[in-house]
Each structure stands twice: as C-alpha cells, then as structure tokens.
Write an enzyme that holds these catalytic residues in place. Structure first.
Site, PDB file in Angstrom:
ATOM      1  CB  ALA A   1      -6.475   9.076  -3.243  1.00 44.12           C
TER       2      ALA A   1
ATOM      3  N   GLY B   1      -1.119   1.771  -7.071  1.00 40.58           N
ATOM      4  CA  GLY B   1      -2.115   2.433  -6.204  1.00 40.58           C
ATOM      5  C   GLY B   1      -1.568   3.414  -5.160  1.00 40.58           C
ATOM      6  CG  ASN B   2      -3.927   6.348  -3.890  1.00 45.22           C
ATOM      7  OD1 ASN B   2      -4.400   6.281  -2.780  1.00 45.22           O
ATOM      8  ND2 ASN B   2      -4.065   6.885  -4.836  1.00 45.22           N
ATOM      9  NE  ARG B   3       2.771   5.583   1.543  1.00 43.53           N
ATOM     10  CZ  ARG B   3       3.473   4.341   1.507  1.00 43.53           C
ATOM     11  NH1 ARG B   3       2.930   3.171   1.840  1.00 43.53           N
ATOM     12  NH2 ARG B   3       4.759   4.551   0.975  1.00 43.53           N
TER      13      ARG B   3
END
Ligand code: C5P
Length: 414
Positions: free
Chosen positions: A271, A204-206
């Site tokens: 994102a 995943g990402n932030r």
C-alpha cells in the site's frame, strides 16, 4: 511422487483408523513416520504401527540420543497430517503450545499441515472448537472435514474421521501444489510505506502487510524462489523467503526497480503512500502554537513504472483498495497501470481489507473478465490468487538462465 509424510495420531477413539490411512499412503509409495500423543497410544497397537511403517512410533519430546527430535522430524517431513485430530490437540495447535513431541513439530515445521478432526458432534460444533479451527485455517492449515454417520457414542452425527480415500485425495492435492512453482522467481511487495515528516513523525496508512506476506508464503510453499520487499509491518517474514526491508515509497521504488528484472512474477501488494512530504525536516519540529501546514508531492507510481520495464516473459499483478467497486473503473485502472491482473478490494466494508485477517477480492483481467474470488482468510485468498495466475497467466518460457518452470510448462486449467 513419493513424499515423507509425518502422520500425527492424537487421542481420539478414531486413532485405530489411522493405520488404514498409513497403509494407503504406504501403498502409494510414501514414507510414513508416525508420531503419537500419549493418549493416542491407548487407541492403537504401537508395535503393529512400527512394523507396518518400518519406523519407530515416536511419542517423547526428549530422548537420550542427543538429537533434537522435533526439529529433525519437522524438517525431514514434506507434509504433516494429523489424523485423527482431537479437539484438545486442535486447541493446543491454535494456542501454539509445544508440551509434547507432536505439538512441538507442528510449531517447528515449514511444511504444509493437514488436520482431520474426529470427535463427537457437539464437540466439533462447540464455539471453542470452531474458533480454534478458524485460527488454524487463517494460518494456512488445511482441514479434511469429518464425515457424518454413526459416532463412537452410538449417535449419528458429524464428527467421524474422514475416510482414508478422502484423506488420500486431500494429500494428493497438497502434493500436486507443493512444487508447481519450482524455478519460478517471484517478487512481492507488502505493507505500508512511511513517508517522513521529521525524524520522529511520518505519514502512513493502515496496511498490515498480511496479504503480501501470505502471498510470499504461498509462493514459497509451491517451490518458488521468493523475494519479499516489505514496508514497516509487524510480521515475521515467511521461512525460506529473501527479505528486504524498506520504509518509504522512494526506497520501495529503488528496491523493486533493482529486483524486478530478475523475477518472473511480481505481486505489487504494498500500500504505497500516494504522497510524501515535500521537504522533510532534518530535526524534530517543536510545538510553537501555530498552524503547521505540510506541502505534499506525489510519489512515483511504482506499478506503472514496473509495467513499462516489463518484458513479455514477466507477469505483473497489481492491487487496488477502493471504496466503490465499479468493474468499468477497475478495468480502466488495470489498463492504465499496465498490469496483467488487478485484484481489488472494497475497503469501506467492515471486517475486511486493511489490517484484517480476511479479505474479499475481485479479479480483473485484460480481456475484460471481472471475477469474484470471494471472502476468505488472506492465506486462503493467496492460494486462490496463485491458482488464478496458473489458470490465466499466459507466461511463455521463463528466463533462459534457469530451467523453464513447471508453472510455465503447465497447460492452462479450466
Ligand atoms: O492507484 P492505486 O493506489 O489504487 O493503485 C494500487 C496499486 O498500485 C497497488 O498494486 C500498489 O502497490 C500500486 N501503487 C504503486 N505506486 C504508488 C501507488 C500505488 O505501485 N505510488
């Protein structure tokens, strides 16, 4: 355009001036309903206010009529103005307390809220009040700042309730904004995508989703019909928005592809993970003491595929998270992705961007303009982005099965 304005009066000495504001709003044809706190009643004549507005002044959360008063008043008001807003009331709003009618209304409403603080200068500049104000602004509440001049204490300073004219023009600018996107259908993608490794793990990402959710809320409050497609984000969908939840980039691609043709404007704020695991495991991978190598494959570029589907009736906005903001490279990305606007932020700077409440955006347009929208809370930036779309978006007549929107008809500003 006459509106139903709920005027909240709180316990500041300036409460008596609220009646001048009510008078001015009534003169402009608005319906004014006053809700006061118990302390406010000490500072203005209730009966005069009732005769003046043609409505009872409400104070209590509960009555014997069986109606849920705060819910009714919250949903029947187009706009809520708290004038004067005492330091105590600002702090209740920031905390989300609901122990009286006015604070319960502020929590229940979907309408815009404006606050006009009035207090002694030392109180206004106290860090606690500053912090509360910052919290309220970050939630999209607008401040009508106090003026400088003689205060109740006899001293000169900042803290005088804004003049009725200043309040009136702040209200006018909110009203002008409220329904300008009526008839416009907006699609927003938000949040991260999670790419499964096995049933319990993911890449995943932030991204927190805050920018996309703020955009969806801002579009809805301007009257647009909004569809929000969100990856896993720990946020509540804004009221009145059609919500679709997705997890992976490929699910997002499917939802966006289905929804895009029936929308006029699309904000591709998500994102999206650039890579996914080539062969996710069906069962949970157990530890075996060996190095585990994952093969990744590139995800589809959804923004680019939407730009290929885009008709001349649609407007497509992309975002870019960069560690270096090079205007030439940003314009190149805008061209390559085929978007009508690109909003870039520098994710290497502490305190802005991913998961923060604040962001700093640079806007790039196909004619080569690169313009800074500045550093602001994401809710404020959302409004600036919509203003920019209104100003630079060359949307011709919108789709035929609904009224051409006010947005499309509005002549470009500036
Ligand atoms: O190429 P880059 O990731 O910088 O592009 C960011 C923009 O492209 C964002 O608007 C994002 O939503 C979109 N994007 C996409 N599909 C991807 C990666 C990014 O639509 N696979």
């Amino acid at each position: 355009m006459s509106k139903r304005i709920l005027l909240g009066i709180t316990g500041s000495i300036a409460a008596y001036k609220a009646l001048d504001i009510a008078r001015l709003l009534r003169q402009d044809g608005h319906d004014v309903q006053i809700v006061a706190t118990r302390n406010a009643l000490r500072f203005f004549p209730r009966l005069n206010a009732e005769i003046f507005t043609g409505h009872p002044v409400y104070v209590d959360l509960f009555d014997s009529s069986g109606s849920v008063r705060h819910v009714e008043l919250a949903s029947h008001s187009d706009l809520i103005l708290i004038a004067p807003a005492s330091a105590d009331f600002l702090s209740k709003m920031a905390l989300g307390l609901a122990d009286d009618l006015l604070s319960a209304i502020c929590l229940s409403t979907n309408s815009p809220i404006l606050v006009a603080p009035a207090m002694e200068e030392n109180m206004y500049f106290h860090p606690a009040v500053r912090e509360n104000m910052k919290t309220l602004l970050s939630r999209g509440i607008r401040e009508i700042p106090p003026e400088t001049g003689p205060l109740a204490s006899g001293k000169d300073g900042t803290g005088r309730l804004a003049s009725p004219d200043a309040v009136k023009s702040a209200i006018l600018s909110v009203i002008e904004h409220t329904q300008t996107w009526k008839g416009v259908r907006v699609l927003v993608s938000a949040g991260p995508t999670h790419e499964p490794i096995d049933p319990v793990r993911f890449i995943g990402n932030r991204s927190s989703g805050k920018m996309g959710y703020a955009l969806a809320a801002a579009c809805a409050s301007r009257g647009a019909a909004v569809t929000l497609v969100s990856g896993p984000a720990n946020l509540l969908p804004p009221p009145g928005v059609t919500f679709r939840s997705i997890t992976s980039a490929r699910e997002l691609e499917m939802e966006m592809g289905k929804a895009f043709p029936s929308h006029d404007i699309c904000f591709m704020t998500a994102a999206v993970a650039d890579y996914r695991v080539k062969d996710p495991l069906a069962g949970k991978k157990k530890k075996d003491g060996k190095v585990w190598t994952l093969a990744l494959v590139e995800n589809p570029d959804i923004l680019s595929s939407l730009s290929r589907m885009k008709t001349s009736q649609q407007y497509l906005v992309g975002f870019a998270a960069e560690t270096v903001l090079d205007p030439k490279k940003l314009l190149e990305k805008l061209r390559k992705k085929g978007a009508d606007m690109l909003l870039a932020n520098d994710v290497s700077q502490p305190g802005i961007g991913f998961s923060s409440d604040t962001n700093e955006l640079t806007m790039c347009l196909p004619d080569g303009q690169v313009i800074s929208l500045g550093r602001h809370p994401k809710t404020v930036l959302a409004e600036k982005i919509l203003d920019a779309v209104e100003k630079w978006g060359t949307l011709p007549n919108l789709v035929s099965d609904h009224e051409p929107s006010a947005h499309a008809r509005r002549p470009p500003r500036g």
